[in-house]
Design an enzyme around this catalytic site. Structure first.
Site, short mmCIF file in Angstrom:
data_model
loop_
_atom_site.label_atom_id
_atom_site.label_comp_id
_atom_site.label_asym_id
_atom_site.label_seq_id
_atom_site.Cartn_x
_atom_site.Cartn_y
_atom_site.Cartn_z
N ASP A 191 36.60 1.82 41.21
CA ASP A 191 35.20 2.00 41.62
C ASP A 191 34.67 3.35 41.11
OD1 ASP A 191 32.73 1.40 42.67
OD2 ASP A 191 33.26 2.01 44.71
N LYS A 246 29.52 -11.06 41.02
CA LYS A 246 29.56 -10.00 42.02
C LYS A 246 28.45 -10.16 43.05
CE LYS A 246 30.67 -6.16 43.99
NZ LYS A 246 30.93 -4.83 43.47
N HIS A 300 30.99 -6.83 47.52
CA HIS A 300 30.77 -5.56 48.20
C HIS A 300 30.66 -5.95 49.67
CE1 HIS A 300 29.25 -1.36 48.69
NE2 HIS A 300 28.93 -1.91 49.85
N HIS A 328 37.79 -2.80 38.88
CA HIS A 328 36.45 -2.51 39.42
C HIS A 328 35.99 -1.17 38.87
CE1 HIS A 328 33.52 -2.46 43.06
NE2 HIS A 328 33.18 -1.47 42.25
N HIS A 362 32.40 1.09 37.14
CA HIS A 362 31.01 1.19 36.72
C HIS A 362 30.98 2.01 35.44
CE1 HIS A 362 29.54 -0.32 40.62
NE2 HIS A 362 30.63 0.27 41.07
N HIS A 391 36.97 -2.56 46.91
CA HIS A 391 37.04 -1.20 47.48
C HIS A 391 37.18 -1.19 49.00
CE1 HIS A 391 32.78 -1.98 47.99
NE2 HIS A 391 32.39 -1.51 46.83
C1 NCD Z 1 28.65 2.26 43.35
C2 NCD Z 1 27.66 2.66 42.26
O1 NCD Z 1 27.27 3.83 42.21
O2 NCD Z 1 27.30 1.83 41.44
N1 NCD Z 1 28.70 3.29 44.34
C3 NCD Z 1 29.66 3.48 45.26
O3 NCD Z 1 29.51 4.39 46.09
N2 NCD Z 1 30.74 2.75 45.31
C4 NCD Z 1 28.23 0.94 43.89
C5 NCD Z 1 29.29 0.21 44.67
O4 NCD Z 1 30.38 -0.04 44.16
O5 NCD Z 1 29.03 -0.15 45.82
ZN ZN Z 2 31.63 -0.27 42.72
ZN ZN Z 3 30.43 -1.72 46.09
#
Ligand code: NCD
Ligand code: ZN
Ligand code: ZN
Length: 355
Positions: free
Chosen positions: A258, A110, A147, A24, A26, A185
């Site tokens: 995450d 997702k 999520h 996971h 970003h 998460h």
């Molecule tokens: C994530 C993001 O910034 O894309 N932020 C977070 O606090 N985890 C989004 C997510 O995973 O929910």
């Molecule tokens: Zn995330």
């Molecule tokens: Zn998330």
């Protein structure tokens, strides 16, 4: 896994494990992508890449184009495989699932509850409207990533994950017993218990920051925007339950950072973004947690075995080595014209990656 030191396991100084994956992450796009992808690729062989770009990655064609941008941003010689995901909407068609399955590049879809988190405005208001798509995912064995929080404003923000389990996850797993589901998460004891009690088709990722920090870290001497993420950090007893789950050796829990970079100005704001950047030290931070729990011998299972086993992908071949040697994290990382503030900015991490 090899963990040894001059005086045996009690004095572990060096840790070698099968190359891990991040289930996971970003990676964003553009200048931030170029800055962050080397951090992930240095540690992980593969990563499940989140689709919450603006606009989101909803179609297989978008995912393939995004995948090409990620590959183009890799440092020369890096070997890293982005595992792509699609962003579920109420208009996603079952035919997209068929294409995703055939693509070999899209590994999951997702679910974000509309409005729950970063770029979730176009996401799902009523999961039941997606049931035809979920039926196709069950048929084509494409995992659903959640999520797992409700957005109901009458539910306390610290309870939104626990309420999601009863309101949405339970009916979902009952309606689609063959659908593989990852609760992403997780932050609560309730989620650990729910996943443990659930079928083998249900698993969860756990972040390094939820293993390291409890909600006091949000208000440590003042408001700490760089500790703000979703789902929110919880009480210390929840953190203990997460550590117990991650270090238990259960195949249902695996590594998902995450890591979620946001420019500093978007975090240090009167309405700051949720997300913590951890990719610069991801595996090293998990090693701290496992060492503290006297479970370094379980890190390989959590980081390198359980994820591929659940996704039905081969485990990686290569290895990675960490040494117990503190290093200082930069106070900021520049990304294009912006600046990121990583977790532990200006402080030490106890384990260091050996290149
Ligand atoms: C994530 C993001 O910034 O894309 N932020 C977070 O606090 N985890 C989004 C997510 O995973 O929910
Ligand atoms: Zn995330
Ligand atoms: Zn998330």
């Amino acid at each position: 896994m090899v963990a040894d030191g001059p005086r045996g396991p009690a004095q572990t100084k060096r840790l070698t494990l099968i190359r891990p994956d991040d289930w996971h992450v970003h990676l964003r796009d553009g200048a931030i992508l170029a800055q962050v992808v080397p951090d992930t690729a240095r540690r992980f062989a593969r990563a499940i890449v989140m689709p919450n770009l603006d606009p989101p990655v909803c179609r297989v064609a978008d995912a393939l184009a995004y995948r090409a941008r990620i590959l183009a941003a890799l440092p020369a010689g890096a070997r890293f495989e982005p595992l792509m995901t699609l962003y579920l909407t109420e208009t996603t068609q079952a035919s997209e699932v068929v294409q995703a399955h055939a693509s070999g590049a899209v590994r999951a879809i997702k679910y974000y509850p509309a409005g729950a988190t970063t770029n979730a405005a176009h996401a799902v208001r009523d999961l039941r409207r997606c049931y035809p798509v979920l039926a196709a995912m069950e048929r084509y064995d494409l995992p659903l990533l959640l999520h797992g929080e409700v957005t109901d404003p009458s539910v306390d923000v610290f309870d939104r994950e626990a309420v999601f389990l009863e309101r949405h996850l339970l009916p979902l797993t009952q309606a689609f017993p063959g659908l593989r589901v990852v609760l992403e998460h997780i932050t609560t004891r309730a989620s650990v218990e729910f996943v443990n009690a659930g079928p083998s088709t249900l698993a969860a990722t756990i972040t390094a920051h939820h293993l390291l920090l409890d909600r006091n870290a949000l208000f440590d001497g003042g408001l700490r925007p760089h500790h703000y993420c979703l789902p929110l950090l919880k009480r210390a007893d929840h953190r203990a339950a997460l550590v117990a789950a991650a270090t238990s050796g259960s195949p249902k829990f695996f590594l998902g950072t995450d890591s979620a970079p946001h420019p500093r100005h978007a975090k240090e704001s009167s309405c700051g973004c949720a997300g913590i950047y951890t990719a610069h030290a991801a595996l090293e931070l998990y090693a701290e947690v496992f060492e503290e729990a006297h479970a370094l011998d379980r890190l390989e299972k959590f980081a390198s075995y359980n994820g591929p086993d659940f996704y039905r992908l081969p485990r990686n071949q290569g290895h990675i080595t960490l040494v117990k040697e503190p290093w200082r994290v930069a106070s900021t990382i520049s990304a294009g014209g912006d600046v990121l503030v990583p977790l532990r900015a200006g402080e030490d991490v106890g384990w260091r990656l050996v290149e």
